[in-house]
Scaffold this motif. Structure first.
Motif, mmCIF file in Angstrom:
data_model
loop_
_atom_site.group_PDB
_atom_site.id
_atom_site.type_symbol
_atom_site.label_atom_id
_atom_site.label_comp_id
_atom_site.label_asym_id
_atom_site.label_seq_id
_atom_site.Cartn_x
_atom_site.Cartn_y
_atom_site.Cartn_z
ATOM 1 N N GLY B 158 37.880 38.170 41.355
ATOM 2 C CA GLY B 158 37.523 39.395 42.089
ATOM 3 C C GLY B 158 38.576 40.483 42.071
ATOM 4 O O GLY B 158 38.569 41.374 42.921
ATOM 5 N N GLY B 159 39.465 40.442 41.068
ATOM 6 C CA GLY B 159 40.479 41.496 40.966
ATOM 7 C C GLY B 159 39.945 42.709 40.221
ATOM 8 O O GLY B 159 38.877 42.666 39.630
ATOM 9 N N VAL B 160 40.705 43.798 40.278
ATOM 10 C CA VAL B 160 40.347 44.999 39.527
ATOM 11 C C VAL B 160 41.308 45.111 38.349
ATOM 12 O O VAL B 160 42.520 45.161 38.550
ATOM 13 C CB VAL B 160 40.488 46.272 40.403
ATOM 14 N N ILE B 161 40.742 45.077 37.123
ATOM 15 C CA ILE B 161 41.612 45.295 35.959
ATOM 16 C C ILE B 161 41.901 46.782 35.914
ATOM 17 O O ILE B 161 41.026 47.593 35.645
ATOM 18 C CB ILE B 161 40.931 44.854 34.650
ATOM 19 N N ASP B 162 43.119 47.135 36.213
ATOM 20 C CA ASP B 162 43.473 48.552 36.216
ATOM 21 C C ASP B 162 43.521 49.064 34.801
ATOM 22 O O ASP B 162 42.910 50.070 34.468
ATOM 23 C CB ASP B 162 44.825 48.739 36.916
ATOM 24 N N LYS B 163 44.258 48.356 33.948
ATOM 25 C CA LYS B 163 44.312 48.774 32.539
ATOM 26 C C LYS B 163 44.929 47.690 31.662
ATOM 27 O O LYS B 163 45.615 46.786 32.159
ATOM 28 C CB LYS B 163 45.066 50.092 32.368
#
Lengths: 114, 355
Positions: B158-163
């Motif tokens: 459930g993380g956000v891949i920033d880049k």
């Protein structure tokens, strides 16, 4: 001679006897289409014999718009010695059916679908 | 409508009135009759015109209805396409980010939030040296399988891949409204552990395919307040985070041992009861005024960490082949391998005593 809105344009080129419709035409009500209807009438009276109308760039036309085209088709019956060639495209779903319906009003319109 | 019979009758009466010499008594009536016939002829013309107009109106009505139907069909088709695209978008974006895009909360130049987040950086150790001799096709295959694996894990947790930055991955946790921040931070560290486990499997697979080299990743994690929002130009926006705490996470990553996970004291505070760590001393990081305590992650407490090397079934177990190197094995690997061997021995002993 041309009519332009936020996301549409109707342009008449007197040299090539061509009217080009483009964009998205969703004017509200017949009265808002009066200017376009007047342009069509003026154009067909200006050309010597054949007026060409290119619809291939007209992505959307609402019901009031198609009604105005029908009225123009009815008007054509009374114009002597003129004909209109409309070019539409099969890639825009509504054009094949709706433009073909204009032929029911008069035999002075010819339709080309590309 | 057929007017021919009517027309014929009018004609007969009219002819009679024209040709017969009317008697004086009929003269007045005859004039009246002629007027009536004239009116009726006008009326008939009017009626015919009305019928023509009615036919045109019918045709216009039918044309408009058919046009409206065509437009509706097209609209339905486009709606189906939008539904399909949003479904695809859901697969590519983390839930929180997807919801914000769909709710129109991610306006360009919109408000930027200060938010407490846990940030993870990872990269491949000595990537340039390892890939120097590789053909571009091989490199692309390796990177894709690496990023596919890692992105799959980030979405799972459930993380956000920033880049993705070259071979590095930047991820953050904690931007979901109403989420428990401690749990989000634990998820981030558990993700890091699973990324290392996954890297062990990838390294094994690549070695089996003849790809030599010590493929390891190092991971740095930090927790702190960051500025979160959409940054960029009107044409290209990034939903990202900026701030000193982000840079600190990146620096911890550079300091982490190959195959290891280095976390800051602020992250450690939130996960210490669930994650076993070793203190690694305080370091001074650029942009952070106070020295930052660092900890190296060893394993998840009471976890089935041995599963990284051991698959159990009712019939027995499968112990994966291991190439162990004293010099390069990380703490996590050592802990997992030790637990896997202990568990395998335990199963064997239980089997012996049963028989």
């Amino acid at each position: 001679m041309s009519i332009k809105g936020d996301n549409y344009s109707v342009e008449f080129n007197g040299t090539s006897n061509l009217i080009v419709f483009s964009g998205v035409l969703r004017l509200q009500g017949k009265e808002h289409y009066q200017a376009i209807y007047d342009l069509l009438v003026k154009a067909v009276n200006e050309v010597s014999s054949t007026l060409k109308i290119d619809m291939t760039k007209l992505e959307f036309l609402n019901s009031s718009g198609i009604s105005s085209l029908c009225l123009f088709a009815i008007y054509l019956r009374s114009v002597v010695g003129k004909r209109v060639i409309i070019t539409g495209t099969t890639t825009i779903a509504w054009q094949a059916k709706s433009l073909a319906n204009l032929l029911k009003f008069t035999d002075k319109i010819e339709l080309k679908l590309i | 409508m057929d007017y021919s019979e009517f027309d014929q009758e009018i004609g007969i009466v009219s002819d009679l009135l024209e040709t017969q010499a009317p008697l004086s008594a009929f003269e007045e009536g005859a004039r009246w009759m002629k007027q009536m016939i004239s009116h009726m002829r006008n009326l008939k013309q009017l009626l015919e015109q009305t019928h023509r107009e009615l036919a045109d109106l019918r045709l216009m009505h039918e044309s408009t209805i058919e046009h409206a139907t065509e437009i509706e069909n097209e609209l339905e088709h486009k709606n189906a396409r939008i539904t399909e695209l949003t479904y695809r978008l859901r697969k590519y974006l983390p839930e929180a980010l997807y919801d914000q895009v769909m709710d129109g909360q991610l306006e360009s130049g919109g408000p930027h939030l200060r938010k407490r987040l846990t940030i993870l950086f990872s990269d491949i150790v000595e990537f340039t040296t390892l890939t120097d001799h590789l053909e571009p096709e091989m490199l692309s295959e390796i990177l894709n399988s690496y990023f596919d694996s890692m992105a799959g894990l980030v979405n799972k947790w459930g993380g956000v891949i920033d880049k993705f930055i070259g071979d590095a991955v930047m991820v953050f946790f904690g931007d979901k409204a109403g989420s428990d921040f401690k749990i989000e931070t634990e998820k981030c560290v558990l993700l890091a552990i699973e990324m290392q486990q996954q890297m062990t499997l990838l390294r094994q697979r690549w070695a089996d395919d003849g790809l030599l080299g010590d493929w390891r990743i190092r991971i740095g994690i930090n927790t702190g307040y960051c500025t979160l929002g959409s940054f960029g130009s009107e044409k290209r926006m990034d939903y990202t985070i900026i701030g000193g705490q982000v840079n600190a996470a990146s620096r911890l990553e550079h300091m982490a041992p190959p195959g290891g996970i280095l976390i800051s004291g602020s992250t450690h505070l939130l996960v210490a009861d669930r994650i076993e760590c070793l203190p690694r001393g305080a370091v001074t990081l650029k942009g952070i005024h106070q020295p930052v305590d660092t900890f190296e992650v060893v394993r998840e407490r009471d976890s089935a960490a041995h599963r990284a090397f051991l698959d159990e079934s009712e019939r027995g177990f499968h112990l994966r082949s291991v190439r162990f190197d004293h010099a390069t094995a990380s703490r996590i690997e050592r802990a997992e391998l030790r637990l896997a061997c202990q568990r395998a021995l335990q199963i064997l002993q239980e089997t012996e005593s049963d028989s």
